[in-house]
Design an enzyme around this catalytic site. Structure first.
Site, mmCIF file in Angstrom:
data_model
loop_
_atom_site.group_PDB
_atom_site.id
_atom_site.type_symbol
_atom_site.label_atom_id
_atom_site.label_comp_id
_atom_site.label_asym_id
_atom_site.label_seq_id
_atom_site.Cartn_x
_atom_site.Cartn_y
_atom_site.Cartn_z
ATOM 1 N N GLU A 48 8.354 -1.579 0.847
ATOM 2 C CA GLU A 48 9.521 -2.137 0.180
ATOM 3 C C GLU A 48 10.435 -2.812 1.200
ATOM 4 O O GLU A 48 10.740 -2.232 2.240
ATOM 5 C CB GLU A 48 10.331 -1.039 -0.502
ATOM 6 C CG GLU A 48 9.572 -0.233 -1.527
ATOM 7 C CD GLU A 48 10.406 0.907 -2.106
ATOM 8 O OE1 GLU A 48 11.539 1.139 -1.645
ATOM 9 O OE2 GLU A 48 9.908 1.567 -3.021
ATOM 10 N N CYS A 49 10.872 -3.987 0.913
ATOM 11 C CA CYS A 49 11.877 -4.740 1.661
ATOM 12 C C CYS A 49 11.587 -4.750 3.163
ATOM 13 O O CYS A 49 10.756 -5.521 3.612
ATOM 14 C CB CYS A 49 13.276 -4.226 1.350
ATOM 15 S SG CYS A 49 14.557 -5.448 1.726
ATOM 16 N N GLY A 50 12.252 -3.920 3.961
ATOM 17 C CA GLY A 50 12.005 -3.902 5.402
ATOM 18 C C GLY A 50 10.566 -3.563 5.744
ATOM 19 O O GLY A 50 9.987 -4.118 6.673
ATOM 20 N N GLY A 141 6.450 -5.749 -1.345
ATOM 21 C CA GLY A 141 7.410 -6.753 -1.767
ATOM 22 C C GLY A 141 8.834 -6.391 -1.385
ATOM 23 O O GLY A 141 9.099 -5.312 -0.861
#
Length: 172
Positions: A48-50, A141
Site C-alpha cells: 500500500e502507498c509507500g 497500489g
C-alpha cells in the site's frame, strides 16, 4: 535488515515515506533482492502507498534524483510537487473477483503505472478511475485499505500465505 526473515509466508508492505529514505533503501541491495526473490517465488504480497512505491523500478525524489528500488513494478514513481487528484476516501472493486474494499489515498508522488485491475470510486462524487496491480498472490497500489470493510480480503491474504507456506517455499 539485509534480508527478509526466514520462514515467512507473506509480505505486507504498508504505507510510509520511502522517498524520505530513498538513498538508504536503494543502497540496501540485499534486502531489495530478497524481497524481489520472494515475490518472484509467488509469496503473497500486499503493498500500500509507500510499500507500492518501494516495489517500483525506481523513485525520483523531490530533488530529481532517481533511486533504484525493488523492481517488481516496472515503472518509475516521481514527486509531482502537489497533492495528486486521486485522494480521499474510495471504494475499490476488484475487476477479477468483484470484491469491494474501502480505503483512502493521499500522496504527492505518482507512478508511470498505477495499475488497472480495480476501479476506485469516490463515494462523495461517484468519480472513478482504474488503479491497483492485482494477481493471484499480490495487490499493489496507492490506496491504504480499510480491512474491516471487507474481512474476506484479509482472509484471502492469510489463506494464500498458508498455501504458500505449505508449498515449502517459505524457506527463502
Amino acid at each position: 535488515d539485509s534480508k527478509l526473515p526466514e520462514n515467512i509466508c507473506g509480505l505486507l508492505l504498508g504505507g510510509g515515506y520511502p522517498e524520505n529514505y530513498a538513498r538508504e533503501l536503494s543502497c540496501n541491495d540485499s534486502m531489495r533482492q530478497s524481497i524481489a526473490r520472494a515475490i518472484q517465488e509467488n509469496m503473497p504480497c500486499l503493498a500500500e502507498c509507500g510499500g507500492f512505491l518501494y516495489l517500483h523500478d525506481a523513485i525520483t525524489d523531490i530533488d530529481g534524483e532517481e533511486w533504484a528500488m525493488v523492481s517488481v513494478v516496472h515503472a518509475t514513481a516521481a514527486y509531482q510537487g502537489k497533492l495528486q487528484p486521486r485522494f480521499g476516501y474510495i471504494t475499490l472493486e476488484d475487476g477479477q473477483t468483484g470484491m469491494q474494499i474501502r480505503g483512502h489515498e493521499f500522496h504527492y508522488y505518482d507512478s508511470e503505472d498505477n495499475g488497472a485491475d480495480c476501479i476506485a470510486t469516490k463515494p462523495s462524487t461517484g468519480r472513478n478511475y482504474p488503479c491497483i496491480h492485482v494477481g493471484e498472490n499480490h495487490w499493489y497500489g496507492f490506496p491504504h485499505l480499510y480491512y474491516p470493510s471487507c474481512p474476506e480480503f484479509a482472509e484471502r491474504f492469510v489463506e494464500n500465505a498458508k498455501k504458500f507456506s505449505k508449498s515449502g517455499k517459505d524457506m527463502l
